[in-house]
Design an enzyme around this catalytic site. Sequence first.
Site, PDB file in Angstrom:
ATOM      1  N   ARG A   1       0.802  -1.219   0.000  1.00  0.00           N
ATOM      2  CA  ARG A   1       0.000   0.000   0.000  1.00  0.00           C
ATOM      3  C   ARG A   1       0.841   1.278   0.000  1.00  0.00           C
ATOM      4  O   ARG A   1       1.895   1.332   0.622  1.00  0.00           O
ATOM      5  CB  ARG A   1      -0.934   0.002   1.220  1.00  0.00           C
ATOM      6  CG  ARG A   1      -1.968  -1.119   1.165  1.00  0.00           C
ATOM      7  CD  ARG A   1      -2.677  -1.320   2.486  1.00  0.00           C
ATOM      8  NE  ARG A   1      -3.708  -2.349   2.391  1.00  0.00           N
ATOM      9  CZ  ARG A   1      -3.471  -3.657   2.545  1.00  0.00           C
ATOM     10  NH1 ARG A   1      -2.240  -4.085   2.819  1.00  0.00           N
ATOM     11  NH2 ARG A   1      -4.452  -4.529   2.416  1.00  0.00           N
TER      12      ARG A   1
ATOM     13  N   HIS B   1      -0.595  -2.425  -4.848  1.00  0.00           N
ATOM     14  CA  HIS B   1      -0.011  -3.388  -5.792  1.00  0.00           C
ATOM     15  C   HIS B   1       0.154  -2.833  -7.208  1.00  0.00           C
ATOM     16  O   HIS B   1      -0.024  -3.556  -8.189  1.00  0.00           O
ATOM     17  CB  HIS B   1      -0.829  -4.669  -5.823  1.00  0.00           C
ATOM     18  CG  HIS B   1      -0.757  -5.472  -4.561  1.00  0.00           C
ATOM     19  ND1 HIS B   1       0.365  -5.513  -3.755  1.00  0.00           N
ATOM     20  CD2 HIS B   1      -1.683  -6.275  -3.960  1.00  0.00           C
ATOM     21  CE1 HIS B   1       0.131  -6.301  -2.726  1.00  0.00           C
ATOM     22  NE2 HIS B   1      -1.102  -6.773  -2.813  1.00  0.00           N
TER      23      HIS B   1
ATOM     24  N   HIS C   1       2.992 -12.826  -5.062  1.00  0.00           N
ATOM     25  CA  HIS C   1       1.805 -12.858  -4.205  1.00  0.00           C
ATOM     26  C   HIS C   1       1.158 -14.249  -4.194  1.00  0.00           C
ATOM     27  O   HIS C   1      -0.072 -14.372  -4.218  1.00  0.00           O
ATOM     28  CB  HIS C   1       0.796 -11.807  -4.688  1.00  0.00           C
ATOM     29  CG  HIS C   1      -0.125 -11.293  -3.622  1.00  0.00           C
ATOM     30  ND1 HIS C   1      -0.986 -12.116  -2.915  1.00  0.00           N
ATOM     31  CD2 HIS C   1      -0.320 -10.044  -3.127  1.00  0.00           C
ATOM     32  CE1 HIS C   1      -1.686 -11.386  -2.056  1.00  0.00           C
ATOM     33  NE2 HIS C   1      -1.295 -10.126  -2.165  1.00  0.00           N
ATOM     34  N   SER C   2       1.960 -15.305  -4.130  1.00  0.00           N
ATOM     35  CA  SER C   2       1.397 -16.649  -4.077  1.00  0.00           C
ATOM     36  C   SER C   2       0.732 -16.933  -2.738  1.00  0.00           C
ATOM     37  O   SER C   2       1.199 -16.485  -1.686  1.00  0.00           O
ATOM     38  CB  SER C   2       2.488 -17.692  -4.321  1.00  0.00           C
ATOM     39  OG  SER C   2       2.908 -17.669  -5.662  1.00  0.00           O
ATOM     40  N   TYR C   3      -0.349 -17.693  -2.817  1.00  0.00           N
ATOM     41  CA  TYR C   3      -1.051 -18.196  -1.635  1.00  0.00           C
ATOM     42  C   TYR C   3      -0.699 -19.675  -1.505  1.00  0.00           C
ATOM     43  O   TYR C   3      -0.991 -20.469  -2.400  1.00  0.00           O
ATOM     44  CB  TYR C   3      -2.557 -18.064  -1.795  1.00  0.00           C
ATOM     45  CG  TYR C   3      -3.116 -16.667  -1.802  1.00  0.00           C
ATOM     46  CD1 TYR C   3      -3.956 -16.224  -0.774  1.00  0.00           C
ATOM     47  CD2 TYR C   3      -2.852 -15.783  -2.846  1.00  0.00           C
ATOM     48  CE1 TYR C   3      -4.508 -14.958  -0.793  1.00  0.00           C
ATOM     49  CE2 TYR C   3      -3.392 -14.508  -2.872  1.00  0.00           C
ATOM     50  CZ  TYR C   3      -4.217 -14.097  -1.841  1.00  0.00           C
ATOM     51  OH  TYR C   3      -4.769 -12.836  -1.858  1.00  0.00           O
TER      52      TYR C   3
ATOM     53  N   ASP D   1      -2.124  -9.641   8.342  1.00  0.00           N
ATOM     54  CA  ASP D   1      -1.910  -8.919   7.085  1.00  0.00           C
ATOM     55  C   ASP D   1      -0.930  -7.804   7.395  1.00  0.00           C
ATOM     56  O   ASP D   1      -1.243  -6.624   7.281  1.00  0.00           O
ATOM     57  CB  ASP D   1      -3.226  -8.378   6.524  1.00  0.00           C
ATOM     58  CG  ASP D   1      -3.076  -7.823   5.110  1.00  0.00           C
ATOM     59  OD1 ASP D   1      -2.001  -8.006   4.503  1.00  0.00           O
ATOM     60  OD2 ASP D   1      -4.038  -7.202   4.607  1.00  0.00           O
TER      61      ASP D   1
ATOM     62  N   GLU E   1       5.038 -12.500   1.271  1.00  0.00           N
ATOM     63  CA  GLU E   1       5.383 -11.553   0.218  1.00  0.00           C
ATOM     64  C   GLU E   1       6.656 -10.803   0.618  1.00  0.00           C
ATOM     65  O   GLU E   1       6.614  -9.881   1.428  1.00  0.00           O
ATOM     66  CB  GLU E   1       4.241 -10.577   0.000  1.00  0.00           C
ATOM     67  CG  GLU E   1       2.892 -11.233  -0.277  1.00  0.00           C
ATOM     68  CD  GLU E   1       1.737 -10.288  -0.054  1.00  0.00           C
ATOM     69  OE1 GLU E   1       1.711  -9.218  -0.704  1.00  0.00           O
ATOM     70  OE2 GLU E   1       0.865 -10.602   0.786  1.00  0.00           O
TER      71      GLU E   1
END
Length: 343
Positions: free
Chosen positions: A82, A107, A177-179, A242, A307
């Site tokens: 952000r 992003h 940004h993989s989960y 987060d 990340e």
Amino acid sequence: MSITKESFGQTNDGQAVDAFILKSASGVTAKVINYGATLVSVEAPDCDGKLADVVLGFDDMGGYQSAGNPYFGATCGRFANRIANGKFSVDGIEYSLAVNNGPNGLHGGVVGFDKKVWDAAIVGEAVKMSLTSPDGEEGYPGTLKVELIYSLDDEGALRLDYSAETDQKTILNLTNHSYFNLAGSGTTRSHIIRINADRYTIVDGEATPSGELRAVGGTEMDLLEPTPIGQNIDAVQGLGYDHNYCINQAGEGELTLAASVVEPDSGRTLECWTTEPGVQFYTANYVENIIGKGGAVYNKQEGFCLETQHYPDSPNHPAFPSTELAPGETYTQTCIYRFGVVE
């Protein structure tokens, strides 16, 4: 290690998208596509050799271009995370970005690097992806040339090497940004995580840093020792983790173990190494009823992100590590996701 290439369809405007499959002797297989330089899947064996896809995502381009795609596997830029009020200054000149996350820029904007088709080719035992972002794109100054090299070694370590150059002073903060879900499905609350960070960046109600770096010790943010993700998550500010953790770096720019994760039932493990000063630990708090691969339905806390990046809103906090890039300089970053099993 071997690499093969195949079609992954095309974008809504007719651009061809390719997939590259990297296979290692350890049994780990990774698939990346040049839309968003995206990590689509990682198949990793458990303690019994059983494979599971441990990355959330979609089966086709329709999913990756959908409005509900929460950056699954994508490369985010120019500025990951952000920027408060979508504004920053470089050498006294203020720049304005799209506000696409409450009051913040997120992003890289409305059409960030995650929504671009990158040039891509197999180069030796790696996949090289490249992208040129013109001066003024999404409000950022300078023409920026970016490269990302994906490689996979025979021990199951997926390496991401980034580099970039600009013709005008700008800001840059890239991340993947993989989960991940090391069980292959279900909640990740029982995954055991350790994050190598004594401090984290305090954020306000809009998830924007105040500028304070606070010690994690004795709080719900303390993950210095192996801890189930779900142990304190309900006490964390917001809907779950987060937050940017300030990594205890071995030295500035040195490759450092940022986090390690174990999934107890399968025995699968993940180590995250980085040259960056921060890692955003995100527990998929806003994922709800997303139809993913094979018709799987993804929901809150069924994935987690590590990340690796500079701190959020860094351009507006001079005390944070700088994200400025000037002509004649080369931005570099390495992130390694090492997959294995409990020994």
